[in-house]
Design a protein around this motif. Structure first.
Motif, PDB file in Angstrom:
ATOM      1  N   ARG A  68       0.865  -1.180   0.000  1.00 23.13           N
ATOM      2  CA  ARG A  68       0.000   0.000   0.000  1.00 23.13           C
ATOM      3  C   ARG A  68       0.900   1.227   0.000  1.00 23.13           C
ATOM      4  O   ARG A  68       1.686   1.422   0.931  1.00 23.13           O
ATOM      5  N   VAL A  69       0.795   2.043  -1.053  1.00 19.20           N
ATOM      6  CA  VAL A  69       1.780   3.097  -1.263  1.00 19.20           C
ATOM      7  C   VAL A  69       1.125   4.472  -1.314  1.00 19.20           C
ATOM      8  O   VAL A  69      -0.047   4.627  -1.664  1.00 19.20           O
ATOM      9  N   VAL A  70       1.928   5.462  -0.958  1.00 20.55           N
ATOM     10  CA  VAL A  70       1.583   6.876  -1.094  1.00 20.55           C
ATOM     11  C   VAL A  70       2.587   7.493  -2.053  1.00 20.55           C
ATOM     12  O   VAL A  70       3.798   7.288  -1.917  1.00 20.55           O
ATOM     13  N   LEU A  71       2.098   8.246  -3.034  1.00 17.67           N
ATOM     14  CA  LEU A  71       2.953   8.867  -4.042  1.00 17.67           C
ATOM     15  C   LEU A  71       3.235  10.320  -3.668  1.00 17.67           C
ATOM     16  O   LEU A  71       2.352  11.025  -3.179  1.00 17.67           O
ATOM     17  N   VAL A  72       4.470  10.752  -3.910  1.00 17.31           N
ATOM     18  CA  VAL A  72       4.869  12.128  -3.610  1.00 17.31           C
ATOM     19  C   VAL A  72       5.623  12.681  -4.812  1.00 17.31           C
ATOM     20  O   VAL A  72       6.600  12.072  -5.278  1.00 17.31           O
ATOM     21  N   GLY A  73       5.162  13.812  -5.343  1.00 19.66           N
ATOM     22  CA  GLY A  73       5.833  14.466  -6.461  1.00 19.66           C
ATOM     23  C   GLY A  73       6.208  15.896  -6.123  1.00 19.66           C
ATOM     24  O   GLY A  73       5.610  16.521  -5.246  1.00 19.66           O
ATOM     25  N   VAL A  74       7.207  16.420  -6.833  1.00 12.53           N
ATOM     26  CA  VAL A  74       7.639  17.803  -6.665  1.00 12.53           C
ATOM     27  C   VAL A  74       7.496  18.504  -8.007  1.00 12.53           C
ATOM     28  O   VAL A  74       8.038  18.053  -9.023  1.00 12.53           O
ATOM     29  N   TRP A  75       6.754  19.592  -8.009  1.00  6.04           N
ATOM     30  CA  TRP A  75       6.500  20.379  -9.214  1.00  6.04           C
ATOM     31  C   TRP A  75       7.416  21.591  -9.196  1.00  6.04           C
ATOM     32  O   TRP A  75       7.196  22.538  -8.455  1.00  6.04           O
ATOM     33  N   THR A  76       8.470  21.551 -10.039  1.00  2.56           N
ATOM     34  CA  THR A  76       9.442  22.642 -10.067  1.00  2.56           C
ATOM     35  C   THR A  76       9.386  23.446 -11.356  1.00  2.56           C
ATOM     36  O   THR A  76       9.873  24.577 -11.401  1.00  2.56           O
ATOM     37  N   THR A 138       4.631   2.101   2.269  1.00  4.78           N
ATOM     38  CA  THR A 138       5.684   2.521   1.347  1.00  4.78           C
ATOM     39  C   THR A 138       5.360   3.917   0.814  1.00  4.78           C
ATOM     40  O   THR A 138       4.205   4.223   0.534  1.00  4.78           O
ATOM     41  N   VAL A 139       6.396   4.735   0.669  1.00  4.48           N
ATOM     42  CA  VAL A 139       6.293   6.046   0.027  1.00  4.48           C
ATOM     43  C   VAL A 139       7.134   6.005  -1.240  1.00  4.48           C
ATOM     44  O   VAL A 139       8.309   5.608  -1.192  1.00  4.48           O
ATOM     45  N   ILE A 140       6.545   6.399  -2.370  1.00  5.33           N
ATOM     46  CA  ILE A 140       7.265   6.427  -3.643  1.00  5.33           C
ATOM     47  C   ILE A 140       7.382   7.869  -4.100  1.00  5.33           C
ATOM     48  O   ILE A 140       6.374   8.561  -4.254  1.00  5.33           O
ATOM     49  N   CYS A 141       8.604   8.325  -4.328  1.00  6.08           N
ATOM     50  CA  CYS A 141       8.856   9.700  -4.746  1.00  6.08           C
ATOM     51  C   CYS A 141       9.062   9.760  -6.255  1.00  6.08           C
ATOM     52  O   CYS A 141       9.729   8.899  -6.838  1.00  6.08           O
ATOM     53  N   ASP A 142       8.493  10.777  -6.883  1.00  4.85           N
ATOM     54  CA  ASP A 142       8.548  10.938  -8.335  1.00  4.85           C
ATOM     55  C   ASP A 142       9.833  11.667  -8.723  1.00  4.85           C
ATOM     56  O   ASP A 142       9.825  12.828  -9.131  1.00  4.85           O
ATOM     57  N   GLY A 143      10.939  10.989  -8.587  1.00  2.25           N
ATOM     58  CA  GLY A 143      12.245  11.539  -8.913  1.00  2.25           C
ATOM     59  C   GLY A 143      13.315  10.594  -8.397  1.00  2.25           C
ATOM     60  O   GLY A 143      13.019   9.625  -7.700  1.00  2.25           O
ATOM     61  N   GLU A 144      14.566  10.856  -8.745  1.00  6.76           N
ATOM     62  CA  GLU A 144      15.662  10.032  -8.242  1.00  6.76           C
ATOM     63  C   GLU A 144      16.256  10.691  -7.005  1.00  6.76           C
ATOM     64  O   GLU A 144      16.742  11.821  -7.057  1.00  6.76           O
ATOM     65  N   LEU A 145      16.204   9.982  -5.878  1.00  9.63           N
ATOM     66  CA  LEU A 145      16.664  10.517  -4.606  1.00  9.63           C
ATOM     67  C   LEU A 145      18.115  10.132  -4.351  1.00  9.63           C
ATOM     68  O   LEU A 145      18.565   9.047  -4.744  1.00  9.63           O
ATOM     69  N   SER A 146      18.816  11.016  -3.665  1.00 17.22           N
ATOM     70  CA  SER A 146      20.178  10.699  -3.236  1.00 17.22           C
ATOM     71  C   SER A 146      20.121   9.764  -2.032  1.00 17.22           C
ATOM     72  O   SER A 146      19.068   9.648  -1.375  1.00 17.22           O
ATOM     73  N   VAL A 159       8.510   4.531   7.357  1.00 13.41           N
ATOM     74  CA  VAL A 159       8.147   3.459   6.428  1.00 13.41           C
ATOM     75  C   VAL A 159       9.201   3.424   5.323  1.00 13.41           C
ATOM     76  O   VAL A 159      10.045   4.318   5.199  1.00 13.41           O
ATOM     77  N   LYS A 160       9.124   2.387   4.507  1.00 16.98           N
ATOM     78  CA  LYS A 160      10.060   2.246   3.399  1.00 16.98           C
ATOM     79  C   LYS A 160       9.824   3.360   2.384  1.00 16.98           C
ATOM     80  O   LYS A 160       8.692   3.698   2.054  1.00 16.98           O
ATOM     81  N   VAL A 161      10.917   3.911   1.853  1.00 17.21           N
ATOM     82  CA  VAL A 161      10.857   4.964   0.837  1.00 17.21           C
ATOM     83  C   VAL A 161      11.673   4.510  -0.370  1.00 17.21           C
ATOM     84  O   VAL A 161      12.821   4.070  -0.227  1.00 17.21           O
ATOM     85  N   ILE A 162      11.077   4.589  -1.541  1.00 19.22           N
ATOM     86  CA  ILE A 162      11.802   4.317  -2.775  1.00 19.22           C
ATOM     87  C   ILE A 162      11.547   5.461  -3.750  1.00 19.22           C
ATOM     88  O   ILE A 162      10.636   6.271  -3.555  1.00 19.22           O
ATOM     89  N   ASP A 163      12.355   5.536  -4.783  1.00 16.39           N
ATOM     90  CA  ASP A 163      12.166   6.599  -5.774  1.00 16.39           C
ATOM     91  C   ASP A 163      11.728   6.001  -7.107  1.00 16.39           C
ATOM     92  O   ASP A 163      11.561   4.787  -7.251  1.00 16.39           O
ATOM     93  N   ARG A 164      11.529   6.872  -8.076  1.00 11.44           N
ATOM     94  CA  ARG A 164      11.027   6.451  -9.395  1.00 11.44           C
ATOM     95  C   ARG A 164      11.976   5.454 -10.062  1.00 11.44           C
ATOM     96  O   ARG A 164      11.537   4.481 -10.687  1.00 11.44           O
ATOM     97  N   THR A 165      13.278   5.686  -9.906  1.00 14.13           N
ATOM     98  CA  THR A 165      14.267   4.805 -10.521  1.00 14.13           C
ATOM     99  C   THR A 165      14.166   3.393  -9.966  1.00 14.13           C
ATOM    100  O   THR A 165      14.148   2.410 -10.725  1.00 14.13           O
ATOM    101  N   ALA A 166      14.113   3.260  -8.640  1.00 12.19           N
ATOM    102  CA  ALA A 166      14.011   1.932  -8.024  1.00 12.19           C
ATOM    103  C   ALA A 166      12.721   1.236  -8.446  1.00 12.19           C
ATOM    104  O   ALA A 166      12.701   0.010  -8.641  1.00 12.19           O
TER     105      ALA A 166
END
Length: 497
Positions: A68-76, A138-146, A159-166
């Motif tokens: 069960r995931v939550v999506l997070v994006g950054v609009w730049t 799980t939290v999925i971020c819309d970008g590649e995280l360091s 909770v577990k965090v992954i990025d778009r690349t993973a």
């Protein structure tokens, strides 16, 4: 700075992004693609079943659980529609990976994402509250995280965090079938995870050396030792494995080059089908050649390239190759790992660029594909733009695309509309054999006549008492075999009888 919260209704609205689950199957016959699709669906994770063990006696009774995931994006940059489309695509990626999307959040930031947490401290608190309210794991971020951003977000959200690349790498790992595809995916995964390697728990991964005497200078009782040796050993093993995989992929590339050189030697034209993921490339290949490859309404459903033989209306043979799909912000690890596969596009005589006509932003799809093709040197190829899924697109969008791309061919791989026009357009753009000549072939050399029809182009035919006179266009190899049967001087070759 503004925040926008997207509920389940917003994410569910994207469920109509294609007309059918198995869009574009060429016919109703059972084929290998149907068997692969059935096998893939049989391995899907089941909602509501937990992997956690409530009792030690249940160690042999484990069930797969739908994350069960939550999506997070950054609009730049760009418009809000661009940000929404990107998050919708992330939701589709998460669903393809086998997750259940609960919420989607977008944060408006000026310039670039936050250097420490990607979304800023205030937004982190909001994400944490959403995680608690929805029960997400799980939290999925819309970008590649360091690595630092990943660690900070996990510490804050718990909770577990992954990025778009993973996420994309996970999908590739699920769908790779061939030996080469599996090696390419493993290489990309190792290159991604190497700088993000961490130990099992803070204590074990942060040991310090020293005598342990006095204050914080040493490790203390039980912590004297060489430090993070376990991590260093893991990194060394990963580097060795990366080197081995690169050698294996290089050897496979040699095999691919050998096959390609055989086609060049016989002057067989090649056509590569490229395009955005889920645009209908495999469906189009099935429709044109009856290949029977897997078709599924999912992102990156097929990864392994498939090459099939096709014929023009006058009998000339050419090859059609389906390639891996592209996506915006395709991880550079995948581009490097799949370079040998993507070079199949660069070596083609014609690229059929498939676009999803029912997508909200097909222009962005075209831009993303051309960006990746430029990275592998395939941007100078002759391109035939094909807008697929016209049966699922609205009339207004089709009229707009026809004005923007007047030379494009509009088709529906599912219904077959426009396929004849597409075949004609491909035939018109195929390279012609280089050498024109006239030959008189005896009637007992029907094998040469068949080869001319297969590998060359017959311009004129006349049957006489001693044999068949043909005016043909052929490649160099076949022209050398036909030299002894010349009856006229060709202005191209200079051959004489």
């Amino acid at each position: 700075m503004t925040n926008e919260l997207f509920t389940d209704e917003f994410l569910a609205a994207d469920q109509g992004r294609a007309a059918d689950l198995a869009y574009g199957s060429a016919d109703d016959d059972v084929n290998t693609g149907d068997f692969e699709l059935e096998e893939r669906h049989s391995l899907r994770r089941v909602a509501g079943l937990s992997t956690e063990l409530s009792d030690i006696t249940e160690v042999e009774y484990r069930q797969l659980r739908l994350e069960r995931v939550v999506l997070v994006g950054v609009w730049t940059e760009g418009s809000v529609a661009d940000a929404e489309n990107s998050l919708v695509e992330l939701a589709a990626l998460a669903e393809t990976a086998g997750s259940q999307v609960l919420e989607g959040l977008i944060q408006r930031r000026r310039g670039r994402p936050d250097a420490s947490t990607f979304i800023g401290r205030g937004k982190v608190a909001e994400v944490r509250s959403v995680v608690l309210a929805t029960g997400a794991d799980t939290v999925i971020c819309d970008g590649e995280l360091s690595p630092g951003q990943l660690r900070a977000l996990e510490q804050e959200t718990k909770v577990k965090v992954i990025d778009r690349t993973a996420l994309i790498l996970d999908i590739f790992a699920q769908h790779a079938k061939s030996k080469e595809g599996k090696a390419q995916v493993e290489l990309a995964q190792l290159q991604y995870f190497l700088p993000r390697l961490r130990g099992w728990g803070e204590a074990l991964s942060r040991q310090t050396g020293g005598s342990g005497r006095g204050g914080g200078a040493g490790g203390g009782v039980g912590l004297r030792g060489p430090g993070e040796t376990k991590l260093e050993m893991d990194r060394r093993r990963i580097r060795i494995r990366i080197s081995r995989l690169k050698r294996q992929i290089s050897a496979m590339r040699t095999m691919r080059d050998t096959k390609r050189s055989g086609r060049r030697r016989n002057a067989i034209p090649s056509v590569a089908i490229a395009g955005y993921t889920n645009a209908g490339k495999s469906s189009l290949l099935n429709r044109l050649t009856g290949a029977g490859v897997l078709v599924e309404n999912a992102l990156f459903a097929t990864l392994d390239p498939t090459t099939r033989q096709a014929q023009t209306s006058d009998g000339r043979v050419y090859t059609l190759s389906d390639t891996v799909g592209f996506v915006r912000h395709l991880p550079h690890q995948l581009v490097e790992a799949f370079r040998s596969t993507l070079e199949e596009v660069g070596q083609a005589d014609l690229m059929v660029h498939v676009v999803d006509g029912a997508h909200p932003d097909p222009e962005e799809q075209v831009r993303a594909v051309r960006e990746v093709l430029a990275e592998v040197g395939a941007d100078k190829l002759p391109e035939l733009l094909v807008v697929n899924k016209m049966d699922a697109a609205d009339e207004e969008s089709l009229l707009r695309l026809k004005r923007e791309w007047p030379d494009a061919v509009f088709v529906s791989a599912r219904t077959g509309v426009g396929i004849d026009q597409l075949q004609e357009a491909i035939e018109a753009r195929l390279p012609r054999p280089a050498i024109e000549m006239s030959v008189l072939l005896p009637y007992d050399r029907g094998d040469l006549v068949a080869r001319i029809h297969r590998w060359g182009e017959v311009l004129e035919t006349e049957h006489g008492g001693t044999g068949t006179t043909l005016r043909v266009r052929v490649g160099k190899v076949l022209a050398a075999e036909l030299e002894r049967y010349l009856v006229t001087v060709s202005p191209v070759t200079g051959y004489s009888q």
